[in-house]
Scaffold this motif. Structure first.
Motif, PDB file in Angstrom:
ATOM      1  N   GLY A 544       0.830  -1.189   0.000  1.00 30.74           N
ATOM      2  CA  GLY A 544       0.000   0.000   0.000  1.00 30.74           C
ATOM      3  C   GLY A 544       0.868   1.245   0.000  1.00 30.74           C
ATOM      4  N   TYR A 545       0.289   2.366  -0.413  1.00 28.60           N
ATOM      5  CA  TYR A 545       1.072   3.594  -0.505  1.00 28.60           C
ATOM      6  C   TYR A 545       0.172   4.804  -0.319  1.00 28.60           C
ATOM      7  CZ  TYR A 545      -0.926   3.687  -5.201  1.00 28.60           C
ATOM      8  OH  TYR A 545      -1.796   3.686  -6.259  1.00 28.60           O
ATOM      9  N   ALA A 546       0.794   5.931  -0.042  1.00 29.39           N
ATOM     10  CA  ALA A 546       0.115   7.218   0.067  1.00 29.39           C
ATOM     11  C   ALA A 546       1.111   8.298  -0.315  1.00 29.39           C
ATOM     12  CB  ALA A 546      -0.410   7.458   1.488  1.00 29.39           C
ATOM     13  N   SER A 547       0.615   9.381  -0.941  1.00 28.77           N
ATOM     14  CA  SER A 547       1.513  10.454  -1.343  1.00 28.77           C
ATOM     15  C   SER A 547       0.783  11.778  -1.390  1.00 28.77           C
ATOM     16  CB  SER A 547       2.140  10.166  -2.712  1.00 28.77           C
ATOM     17  OG  SER A 547       1.177  10.260  -3.740  1.00 28.77           O
ATOM     18  N   TYR A 548       1.582  12.830  -1.284  1.00 27.33           N
ATOM     19  CA  TYR A 548       1.087  14.197  -1.444  1.00 27.33           C
ATOM     20  C   TYR A 548       2.058  14.941  -2.347  1.00 27.33           C
ATOM     21  CZ  TYR A 548       0.742  19.202  -0.583  1.00 27.33           C
ATOM     22  OH  TYR A 548       0.665  20.561  -0.759  1.00 27.33           O
ATOM     23  N   GLY A 549       1.519  15.699  -3.302  1.00 34.42           N
ATOM     24  CA  GLY A 549       2.359  16.505  -4.173  1.00 34.42           C
ATOM     25  C   GLY A 549       1.766  17.880  -4.374  1.00 34.42           C
ATOM     26  N   TYR A 550       2.640  18.861  -4.455  1.00 31.91           N
ATOM     27  CA  TYR A 550       2.218  20.235  -4.741  1.00 31.91           C
ATOM     28  C   TYR A 550       2.912  20.668  -6.022  1.00 31.91           C
ATOM     29  CZ  TYR A 550       1.652  25.298  -4.336  1.00 31.91           C
ATOM     30  OH  TYR A 550       1.348  26.620  -4.578  1.00 31.91           O
ATOM     31  N   VAL A 551       2.115  21.145  -6.985  1.00 37.47           N
ATOM     32  CA  VAL A 551       2.662  21.498  -8.290  1.00 37.47           C
ATOM     33  C   VAL A 551       2.179  22.885  -8.692  1.00 37.47           C
ATOM     34  CG1 VAL A 551       2.612  20.977 -10.754  1.00 37.47           C
ATOM     35  CG2 VAL A 551       2.909  19.139  -9.119  1.00 37.47           C
ATOM     36  N   GLN A 552       3.101  23.676  -9.211  1.00 35.83           N
ATOM     37  CA  GLN A 552       2.773  24.938  -9.864  1.00 35.83           C
ATOM     38  C   GLN A 552       3.256  24.839 -11.305  1.00 35.83           C
ATOM     39  OE1 GLN A 552       3.759  28.438  -7.066  1.00 35.83           O
ATOM     40  NE2 GLN A 552       5.148  26.794  -6.445  1.00 35.83           N
ATOM     41  N   ARG A 553       2.444  25.365 -12.203  1.00 33.01           N
ATOM     42  CA  ARG A 553       2.766  25.236 -13.620  1.00 33.01           C
ATOM     43  C   ARG A 553       2.352  26.502 -14.354  1.00 33.01           C
ATOM     44  NH1 ARG A 553       2.717  20.412 -17.434  1.00 33.01           N
ATOM     45  NH2 ARG A 553       2.282  21.297 -19.483  1.00 33.01           N
ATOM     46  N   GLU A 554       3.251  26.997 -15.205  1.00 34.06           N
ATOM     47  CA  GLU A 554       2.996  28.240 -15.907  1.00 34.06           C
ATOM     48  C   GLU A 554       1.981  28.060 -17.033  1.00 34.06           C
ATOM     49  OE1 GLU A 554       6.286  26.254 -18.265  1.00 34.06           O
ATOM     50  OE2 GLU A 554       5.669  26.422 -16.162  1.00 34.06           O
ATOM     51  N   PRO A 555       1.260  29.134 -17.418  1.00 38.16           N
ATOM     52  CA  PRO A 555       0.403  29.063 -18.611  1.00 38.16           C
ATOM     53  C   PRO A 555       1.261  28.987 -19.865  1.00 38.16           C
ATOM     54  CG  PRO A 555       0.467  31.301 -17.767  1.00 38.16           C
ATOM     55  CD  PRO A 555       1.221  30.449 -16.774  1.00 38.16           C
ATOM     56  N   ARG A 556       0.666  28.732 -20.986  1.00 35.97           N
ATOM     57  CA  ARG A 556       1.421  28.715 -22.231  1.00 35.97           C
ATOM     58  C   ARG A 556       1.611  30.135 -22.742  1.00 35.97           C
ATOM     59  NH1 ARG A 556      -2.447  27.215 -27.150  1.00 35.97           N
ATOM     60  NH2 ARG A 556      -4.496  27.716 -26.286  1.00 35.97           N
ATOM     61  N   LEU A 557       2.531  30.315 -23.675  1.00 37.02           N
ATOM     62  CA  LEU A 557       2.879  31.639 -24.171  1.00 37.02           C
ATOM     63  C   LEU A 557       1.676  32.340 -24.793  1.00 37.02           C
ATOM     64  CD1 LEU A 557       5.024  33.778 -24.714  1.00 37.02           C
ATOM     65  CD2 LEU A 557       5.642  32.545 -26.799  1.00 37.02           C
ATOM     66  N   LYS A 558       0.830  31.581 -25.454  1.00 38.86           N
ATOM     67  CA  LYS A 558      -0.338  32.174 -26.109  1.00 38.86           C
ATOM     68  C   LYS A 558      -1.311  32.776 -25.096  1.00 38.86           C
ATOM     69  CE  LYS A 558      -3.422  31.076 -29.967  1.00 38.86           C
ATOM     70  NZ  LYS A 558      -3.870  29.993 -30.876  1.00 38.86           N
ATOM     71  N   ASN A 559      -1.296  32.284 -23.845  1.00 42.20           N
ATOM     72  CA  ASN A 559      -2.112  32.896 -22.801  1.00 42.20           C
ATOM     73  C   ASN A 559      -1.619  34.299 -22.449  1.00 42.20           C
ATOM     74  OD1 ASN A 559      -2.375  29.689 -21.368  1.00 42.20           O
ATOM     75  ND2 ASN A 559      -4.104  30.819 -22.171  1.00 42.20           N
ATOM     76  N   LEU A 560      -0.343  34.558 -22.703  1.00 42.45           N
ATOM     77  CA  LEU A 560       0.224  35.866 -22.410  1.00 42.45           C
ATOM     78  C   LEU A 560       0.072  36.830 -23.587  1.00 42.45           C
ATOM     79  CD1 LEU A 560       3.530  34.680 -20.690  1.00 42.45           C
ATOM     80  CD2 LEU A 560       1.362  35.276 -19.587  1.00 42.45           C
ATOM     81  N   TYR A 561       0.237  36.303 -24.791  1.00 41.23           N
ATOM     82  CA  TYR A 561       0.138  37.155 -25.978  1.00 41.23           C
ATOM     83  C   TYR A 561       0.069  36.271 -27.212  1.00 41.23           C
ATOM     84  CZ  TYR A 561       1.446  40.748 -29.451  1.00 41.23           C
ATOM     85  OH  TYR A 561       1.470  41.597 -30.528  1.00 41.23           O
ATOM     86  N   ASP A 562      -1.004  36.422 -27.987  1.00 39.80           N
ATOM     87  CA  ASP A 562      -1.167  35.696 -29.245  1.00 39.80           C
ATOM     88  C   ASP A 562      -0.651  36.585 -30.368  1.00 39.80           C
ATOM     89  OD1 ASP A 562      -1.823  34.068 -31.314  1.00 39.80           O
ATOM     90  OD2 ASP A 562      -3.976  33.991 -30.905  1.00 39.80           O
ATOM     91  N   ALA A 563       0.667  36.612 -30.537  1.00 42.29           N
ATOM     92  CA  ALA A 563       1.294  37.555 -31.459  1.00 42.29           C
ATOM     93  C   ALA A 563       0.879  37.324 -32.905  1.00 42.29           C
ATOM     94  CB  ALA A 563       2.812  37.463 -31.329  1.00 42.29           C
TER      95      ALA A 563
END
Length: 803
Positions: A544-563
């Motif tokens: 048996g197992y148990a885990s906890y993870g915390y993740v942060q992930r950036e948006p894609r470039l198009k979310n910042l500017y669709d040039a």
């Protein structure tokens, strides 16, 4: 026992009469030649004891207290081996334990590609695999998402309908922008838009040793942090014997495939080479969704006593007819209308080539330390042509501000959008076997640069004297990635393993050298992603197992500017300064943040039965979700949801009641809802000034039920399999409108193969696949009011032989 899973034979087992009762002695030999094998790593499973065999192939494991052991043996040039050892049985034989290794390991290097892999009964990460044997049985022409859809919580959809071309994978409902995909540990997600373009490495499945799919957060050391999970693919370029292998086949919708593979075997006891060339063509199920793929794979390896070096080059030029718009809901059950393609007509096509270059090396200075380095380079160049009849002189920048005096709009026109990508990276890591476990530390250094431009390919009315090479937009993009991680597996007791991970990531997007709009910015992100877990082995069968993870992930470039859409009004998605202008320190789309909790257990009874259960709770802040609109290419426009939760249960089992028959299946149920999410645009794209609260609504694209069941019968050279897949309904937008919903479906596939007993040929195999046996009219996916139908009943037949 399967010839692919059982890697050695126990010939004689005994303890020397003078050996102490707490010592296990043995000798390792080559199964074919009988020669002793030196530098074999011998490990007692569940204990931090690792030894190497000497030049005579002998080893001694001291301080062995258990009466029954499970040992693992690893050596370059041989398949990895696992064996249960009874010390009582060994002692009764009156000799030394002799293990014979199978010399087939040129098909993989278990150490070099192991960085992103997890181990059963050690890691707290839920995962499933497709083995080399399963890939050989199931793969013919379909892209990898189709194969992976047989694993828990996985579904796919195909723009062309028949699984060749543009195909997309979801894992627990999360799209592949939030799945970390790696080949030999090398990240495959596009650095700018985070998507995975499987057609850029066509026929790669033919060169894979195996695939491991991990579910949940933070499962990858390299590449973008995983949200839905990670897909780890290991290539298998080397055959132990020299030879030639040829395959050819044909099937429904004009599908044809031919391939040639050459293997050198082991040359001078040190080198191995392999090459494969393939051609895959299909008309596609939907109108003008054709594909013309050329695939190549070359591999070379050198095996030294303490150093292994591998080179891979793979990819292939491709061309295809685009089909990124679905069909309306009224066409889904019409056998003619569901095959229509709004982009049909022959002009909206794509040409692209993206070769991959990899250099992987492992140096083992001693039995406790491994140093692994991976260098890679990827270069992608190509274009796609799409209808520009929507565009006017402003969009094409043909107005007086740019020196033009057009008398009319261009009218019907065709746009060519081109891109040139270059990415290089270095992935070093060091593994250290210490007294109570193993510590791995590593780094990721990547540099990506891109050049994008668009021009008018053709139009009805253009100003006189217009340069046909003129670009109406052009910009350069980039991403710099610097990361470091540490991974510790601590054997707290003989049964308890504690795992800890910490990933530190620095990402920086760039837009620069933009013509016309002259927008320039750099957007940095810094993340710390920890994960902790425990695994407890109750006995030889249950853990048996148990885990906890915390993740942060950036948006894609198009979310910042669709040039690419700057002429159409797109602006940088940042807050404005009090005096006017753009505040490039305040992006409007934020990184998504996830707290992931996993709890599970696994059970195994020898090779006859396995079962696993996993519970997950994924608590999001600022999850990046569709806002109900589609961009010009049928893809959802995305933004943040303040709070959302995904929770569910995953079950899988495999039973082999007799040696010739096997049944396997999986079932996933989940609930995916917003807790707090306000939108200001409805599904039709109209503004809602006061906004609307969607808290409690189901999240689009997440089916609550996914299931697979497969039965396989093998015997006398024949294999027959029947596979059933069921997917529950799900919404195509977050507004829960009845018309914007993909109905649930059940589909049945059949496969049959027979290996002919020709003495002069190494392997002659006939194979037949029938997809959608019941000829169902079902839908794989939807975006808004657009739906992507699956192909009706279809087949593919092939023959393969080797010399």
């Amino acid at each position: 026992m399967s010839r692919h899973a059982v890697l050695f034979m126990l010939v004689a087992a005994a303890l020397a009469g003078r050996a102490r009762a707490d010592t296990l002695q043995g000798r390792v030999v080559d199964r074919v030649t009988g020669a002793p094998v030196a530098a074999v790593e011998v490990r007692v499973i569940g204990a931090p004891r690792v030894v190497l065999t000497n030049q005579a192939g002998e080893f001694t494991v001291a301080d062995v207290s258990d009466s029954d052991l499970e040992i693992e043996l690893l050596r370059f040039g041989y398949l990895p081996a696992h064996q249960r050892v009874s010390r009582a049985g060994v002692a009764s034989s009156g000799g030394t334990l002799e293990v014979r290794l199978e010399p087939l390991a040129f098909q993989e290097d278990p150490v070099i590609v192991s960085a992103a892999r997890v181990q059963r009964r050690e890691s707290p990460i839920p995962h499933s695999e497709l083995t080399h044997a399963e890939l050989q049985e199931r793969y013919t022409t379909q892209d990898l998402p189709v194969l992976l859809a047989a694993l828990p919580s996985s579904i796919y959809y195909s723009e062309s309908g028949n699984g060749i071309g543009y195909n997309y994978l979801t894992l627990r409902g999360f799209d592949q922008r939030r799945i970390s995909v790696l080949v030999n540990g090398v990240p495959q997600n596009d650095p700018e838009d985070q998507n995975v373009y499987w057609l850029d490495f066509p026929d790669l499945a033919a060169n894979l040793q195996d695939v491991q799919v991990q579910r949940g957060a933070g499962s990858g050391f390299y590449g973008p942090p995983a949200i839905g999970g990670a897909v780890n693919l290991a290539t298998a370029a080397f055959d132990p014997q020299p030879g030639v292998r040829v395959q050819t086949g044909a099937g429904s919708f004009g599908t044809r495939k031919s391939s040639l593979q050459l293997n050198s075997g082991l040359v001078n006891g040190v080198y191995a080479f392999s090459g494969r060339y393939s051609r895959l063509l299909s008309d596609g199920y939907r109108q003008d969704s054709w594909t013309d793929f050329t695939s190549f794979f070359f591999g070379a390896a050198r095996y030294d006593a303490h150093l292994t070096t591998r080179i891979h080059v793979y990819g292939g030029p491709l061309s295809d007819g685009l089909a990124y718009y679905g069909v309306p809901g009224t066409a889904v059950h019409d056998r003619v209308a569901r095959r229509q393609n709004a982009l049909a007509g022959g002009a909206q096509i794509e040409n692209f080539s993206q070769p991959h270059y990899e250099l992987l090396s492992e140096w083992r200075p001693n039995a406790k330390v491994r140093v692994v380095n991976t260098l890679f380079y990827v270069q992608g160049d190509g274009f796609f042509d799409f209808d520009g009849s929507f565009a006017d002189t402003t969009y094409y920048r043909l107005t007086g501000a740019y020196g033009f005096r057009p008398a009319t709009n261009p009218g019907r026109s065709l746009i060519r959008a081109s891109v040139a990508n270059k990415q290089a990276g270095w992935l070093p890591r060091v593994e250290w076997q210490h007294a109570n476990g193993e510590l791995t530390v590593g780094a990721e250094l990547r540099r990506h640069r891109s050049d994008h431009w668009g021009q008018i390919r053709w139009a009805e009315a253009l100003p006189a004297g217009l340069d046909p090479e003129r670009k109406y937009y052009r910009y350069r993009g980039g991403k710099d990635i610097l990361g470091a991680y540490a991974h510790e597996v601590l054997h707290a007791t003989e049964r308890l393993q504690v795992t800890g991970d910490l990933q530190l990531v620095y990402d920086r997007y760039r837009i620069f050298d933009e013509d016309f709009a002259a927008t320039t910015f750099a957007q940095p992100y810094v993340f710390a992603n920890p994960r902790f877990g425990v695994n407890y082995n109750a006995n030889q069968s249950l853990h048996g197992y148990a885990s906890y993870g915390y993740v942060q992930r950036e948006p894609r470039l198009k979310n910042l500017y669709d040039a690419a859409e700057s002429s159409g009004g797109a602006t940088p998605q940042y807050d404005t300064l009090s005096g006017g202008g753009v505040d490039f320190d305040q992006p409007l789309v934020h990184p998504e943040k996830l707290h992931d909790f996993e709890l599970g257990a696994g059970w195994r009874q020898g090779t006859r039965a396995t079962a696993a259960v996993n519970l997950f709770w994924m608590d999001f802040h600022d999850e990046i979700v569709s806002n109900g609109q589609l961009d010009r290419f049928g893809q959802p426009v995305t933004g943040n949801a303040a709070r959302s939760v995904h929770r569910g249960i995953e079950l899988e089992a495999r039973v082999r009641p007799v040696a010739a028959f096997e049944v396997e299946g999986n079932l996933s149920w989940s609930q995916n809802r917003f807790r707090d999410h306000r939108v200001f645009v409805d599904a039709g794209g109209s503004a809602i000034p006061a906004g609307v609260q969607l808290g409690g609504n189901e999240i689009a694209g997440f089916p609550s039920l996914v299931s697979n069941l497969r039965g396989t019968l093998r015997g006398h050279g024949a294999t027959v399999a029947l596979a059933a897949r069921g997917v529950g309904e799900f919404f195509t937008t977050n507004f829960e409108n009845a018309s914007e919903r993909v109905p649930g479906h059940f589909v049945l596939d059949a496969e049959a193969a027979y290996e002919l007993p020709f003495a002069t040929l190494r392997r002659t195999r006939l194979q037949l696949q029938v997809r959608n046996v019941l000829d169902q009219l079902y839908v794989l996916h939807g975006e808004g009011d657009q739906f992507f139908p699956a192909a009706t009943r279809n087949f593919f037949a092939s023959v393969e032989f080797g010399l």
